[in-house]
Motif scaffolding. Structure first.
Motif, short mmCIF file in Angstrom:
data_model
loop_
_atom_site.label_atom_id
_atom_site.label_comp_id
_atom_site.label_asym_id
_atom_site.label_seq_id
_atom_site.Cartn_x
_atom_site.Cartn_y
_atom_site.Cartn_z
N SER A 55 86.70 19.23 56.44
CA SER A 55 86.15 18.60 55.24
C SER A 55 86.00 19.61 54.10
O SER A 55 86.83 19.64 53.18
N MET A 56 85.01 20.45 54.18
CA MET A 56 84.69 21.31 53.05
C MET A 56 85.76 22.38 52.80
O MET A 56 86.09 22.66 51.65
N ASP A 57 86.26 22.99 53.85
CA ASP A 57 87.30 24.00 53.64
C ASP A 57 88.59 23.35 53.15
O ASP A 57 89.31 23.94 52.33
N ARG A 58 88.85 22.12 53.60
CA ARG A 58 90.03 21.41 53.11
C ARG A 58 89.87 21.07 51.62
O ARG A 58 90.82 21.17 50.85
N GLU A 59 88.67 20.66 51.22
CA GLU A 59 88.41 20.39 49.80
C GLU A 59 88.68 21.64 48.97
O GLU A 59 89.27 21.56 47.88
N LEU A 60 88.22 22.77 49.47
CA LEU A 60 88.45 24.04 48.76
C LEU A 60 89.94 24.33 48.65
O LEU A 60 90.44 24.68 47.57
N THR A 61 90.64 24.19 49.75
CA THR A 61 92.08 24.45 49.74
C THR A 61 92.80 23.53 48.77
O THR A 61 93.66 23.97 48.00
N ASP A 62 92.43 22.24 48.79
CA ASP A 62 93.05 21.29 47.85
C ASP A 62 92.76 21.68 46.41
O ASP A 62 93.63 21.63 45.55
N TRP A 63 91.52 22.07 46.15
CA TRP A 63 91.14 22.46 44.79
C TRP A 63 91.92 23.69 44.34
O TRP A 63 92.44 23.74 43.22
N LEU A 64 92.02 24.67 45.23
CA LEU A 64 92.76 25.89 44.89
C LEU A 64 94.22 25.60 44.59
O LEU A 64 94.84 26.26 43.76
N GLY A 65 94.76 24.57 45.25
CA GLY A 65 96.16 24.23 45.02
C GLY A 65 96.43 23.52 43.71
O GLY A 65 97.58 23.41 43.29
N THR A 66 95.37 23.06 43.05
CA THR A 66 95.57 22.29 41.82
C THR A 66 94.90 22.93 40.61
O THR A 66 94.89 22.34 39.54
N HIS A 67 94.33 24.11 40.78
CA HIS A 67 93.65 24.76 39.65
C HIS A 67 94.15 26.20 39.49
O HIS A 67 94.28 26.92 40.48
N GLU A 68 94.34 26.55 38.25
CA GLU A 68 94.69 27.93 37.94
C GLU A 68 93.40 28.75 37.93
O GLU A 68 92.37 28.27 37.46
N PRO A 69 93.45 29.97 38.42
CA PRO A 69 92.26 30.82 38.34
C PRO A 69 91.89 31.07 36.87
O PRO A 69 92.76 31.11 36.01
N ASP A 70 90.59 31.22 36.61
CA ASP A 70 90.14 31.59 35.27
C ASP A 70 90.69 32.96 34.92
O ASP A 70 90.97 33.77 35.79
N SER A 71 90.78 33.22 33.62
CA SER A 71 91.35 34.51 33.19
C SER A 71 90.54 35.69 33.70
O SER A 71 91.08 36.77 33.90
N GLY A 72 89.25 35.49 33.92
CA GLY A 72 88.42 36.58 34.39
C GLY A 72 88.42 36.75 35.89
O GLY A 72 87.81 37.66 36.41
N ALA A 73 89.12 35.88 36.58
CA ALA A 73 89.11 35.94 38.05
C ALA A 73 89.86 37.18 38.53
O ALA A 73 90.83 37.60 37.94
N ARG A 74 89.36 37.71 39.64
CA ARG A 74 90.04 38.86 40.24
C ARG A 74 91.20 38.35 41.07
O ARG A 74 91.15 37.29 41.67
N HIS A 75 92.25 39.09 41.12
CA HIS A 75 93.43 38.71 41.90
C HIS A 75 93.81 39.85 42.82
O HIS A 75 93.61 41.00 42.51
#
Ligand code: FE2
Length: 78
Positions: A55-75
């Motif tokens: 449930s929750m980890d899948r939601e996170l994975t789905d979200w990560l797949g559809t959102h670009e990291p913010d410009s301030g995010a570390r990579h």
């Protein structure tokens, strides 16, 4: 989650905190001889992990797949 400003971070972290509290209670009960067992603890943990990942980890994975990291995010370096 924090580095990409995941909007579900607080809720997700709360579930992890609740798990830790539950496990501390199990440990306390084992030390007090109040009937908690390693098998019971592992059974609880197994169920929690399966539900959480599905449930929750899948939601996170789905979200990560559809959102670009913010410009301030570390990579991580590529
Ligand atoms: Fe998680």
């Amino acid at each position: 989650m924090r580095s990409v400003n995941y909007p579900g971070l607080d809720r997700h972290a709360k579930y992890h905190s609740l798990l830790l509290a539950e496990l501390r209670t199990f440990v306390y009960r084992v030390h007090q001889g109040e009937g908690a067992t390693a098998v019971g603890t592992m059974s609880f943990l197994w169920s929690w992990l399966n539900l959480h990942i599905d449930s929750m980890d899948r939601e996170l994975t789905d979200w990560l797949g559809t959102h670009e990291p913010d410009s301030g995010a570390r990579h991580l370096p590529s």
